[in-house]
Motif scaffolding. Structure first.
Motif, PDB file in Angstrom:
ATOM      1  N   ALA A 101       0.878  -1.167   0.000  1.00  0.00           N
ATOM      2  CA  ALA A 101       0.000   0.000   0.000  1.00  0.00           C
ATOM      3  C   ALA A 101       0.920   1.223   0.000  1.00  0.00           C
ATOM      4  O   ALA A 101       2.141   1.092  -0.097  1.00  0.00           O
ATOM      5  CB  ALA A 101      -0.922  -0.004   1.214  1.00  0.00           C
ATOM      6  N   GLU A 124      -4.338  -0.015   5.643  1.00  0.00           N
ATOM      7  CA  GLU A 124      -4.915  -0.661   4.466  1.00  0.00           C
ATOM      8  C   GLU A 124      -4.371  -2.081   4.290  1.00  0.00           C
ATOM      9  O   GLU A 124      -5.110  -3.007   3.952  1.00  0.00           O
ATOM     10  CB  GLU A 124      -4.606   0.178   3.225  1.00  0.00           C
ATOM     11  CG  GLU A 124      -5.343  -0.261   1.985  1.00  0.00           C
ATOM     12  CD  GLU A 124      -5.055   0.664   0.801  1.00  0.00           C
ATOM     13  OE1 GLU A 124      -4.912   0.136  -0.311  1.00  0.00           O
ATOM     14  OE2 GLU A 124      -4.967   1.893   1.017  1.00  0.00           O
ATOM     15  N   ASP A 171      -6.157  -4.256   6.673  1.00  0.00           N
ATOM     16  CA  ASP A 171      -7.503  -4.545   6.176  1.00  0.00           C
ATOM     17  C   ASP A 171      -7.461  -5.588   5.062  1.00  0.00           C
ATOM     18  O   ASP A 171      -8.295  -6.501   5.027  1.00  0.00           O
ATOM     19  CB  ASP A 171      -8.172  -3.262   5.697  1.00  0.00           C
ATOM     20  CG  ASP A 171      -9.626  -3.476   5.328  1.00  0.00           C
ATOM     21  OD1 ASP A 171     -10.344  -4.126   6.108  1.00  0.00           O
ATOM     22  OD2 ASP A 171     -10.028  -3.006   4.246  1.00  0.00           O
ATOM     23  N   GLU A 192      -1.607   5.317   7.001  1.00  0.00           N
ATOM     24  CA  GLU A 192      -2.889   4.920   6.412  1.00  0.00           C
ATOM     25  C   GLU A 192      -2.694   3.709   5.501  1.00  0.00           C
ATOM     26  O   GLU A 192      -3.542   2.820   5.436  1.00  0.00           O
ATOM     27  CB  GLU A 192      -3.516   6.078   5.635  1.00  0.00           C
ATOM     28  CG  GLU A 192      -3.984   7.235   6.487  1.00  0.00           C
ATOM     29  CD  GLU A 192      -2.840   8.171   6.909  1.00  0.00           C
ATOM     30  OE1 GLU A 192      -1.754   8.145   6.297  1.00  0.00           O
ATOM     31  OE2 GLU A 192      -3.031   8.903   7.892  1.00  0.00           O
ATOM     32  N   GLY A 193      -1.572   3.672   4.787  1.00  0.00           N
ATOM     33  CA  GLY A 193      -1.254   2.524   3.944  1.00  0.00           C
ATOM     34  C   GLY A 193      -1.065   1.257   4.772  1.00  0.00           C
ATOM     35  O   GLY A 193      -1.488   0.174   4.366  1.00  0.00           O
TER      36      GLY A 193
END
Length: 176
Positions: free
Chosen positions: A107, A116, A119, A112-113
């Protein structure tokens, strides 16, 4: 009773009451410390289990990437651990995973990556026993001038964490 005997009896009674309160307070404090220490261990064990699941998912994605001819995106399918009515596998989730040229989930190189990647790999909320898991990105160039050492760190607000090496796919064990 003489006045001195009454005073002595009152002092003895007060001393006994103070001792009882101190013993009770010490016991309560001991119980609170014991229970609080136990909850930390529960969170650590839960995080260790999630780290194992994360590592397993990353390895599965890597082997699937190999098997499918090294595409840029794979579809990671998760199945229930029991068979359905027709004795067939029950699909629980289907998640696309973006892969690096070396075959590891990737990511953007940001916190935030990293969230991700969590997730994509686990397809579950970032929390352990009601405590939020924080995702942090550490650039390998800033750490030790080695870009291949970039990591995503998944941690509780205090205490244990584990790391995912972005370029090698290695999941490091839980640390404090």
């Amino acid at each position: 009773m003489k006045k001195s005997e009454v005073t002595e009896e009152n002092n003895r009674s007060l001393f006994i009451k103070v001792i009882v309160v101190l013993v009770f307070t010490s016991l309560m404090l001991g119980i609170i410390v014991y229970l609080n220490k136990g909850s930390t261990n529960v969170r650590r064990v839960a995080l260790e289990n999630l780290a194992d699941q994360f590592a397993s998912s990353v390895r599965n994605a890597h082997w699937q990437w190999q098997g499918e001819g090294r595409p840029q995106i794979i579809m990671l399918i998760t199945y229930a651990n029991k068979l359905g009515e027709n004795k067939q596998l029950i699909e629980t989730s289907r998640k696309p995973i973006f892969m690096t040229h070396e075959g590891w989930p990737k990511a953007e190189p940001t916190s935030e990556g990293c969230a991700e990647i969590w997730d994509m790999a686990l397809n579950m909320p970032m929390e352990v026993k009601g405590f939020k898991i924080l995702a942090e990105y550490y650039d390998g160039v800033k750490l030790n001038n080695e870009p291949l050492d970039s990591v995503c760190r998944y941690r509780l607000s205090t205490g244990p964490y584990f790391e995912y090496k972005v370029f090698t796919g290695q999941v490091l064990p839980v640390k404090n």
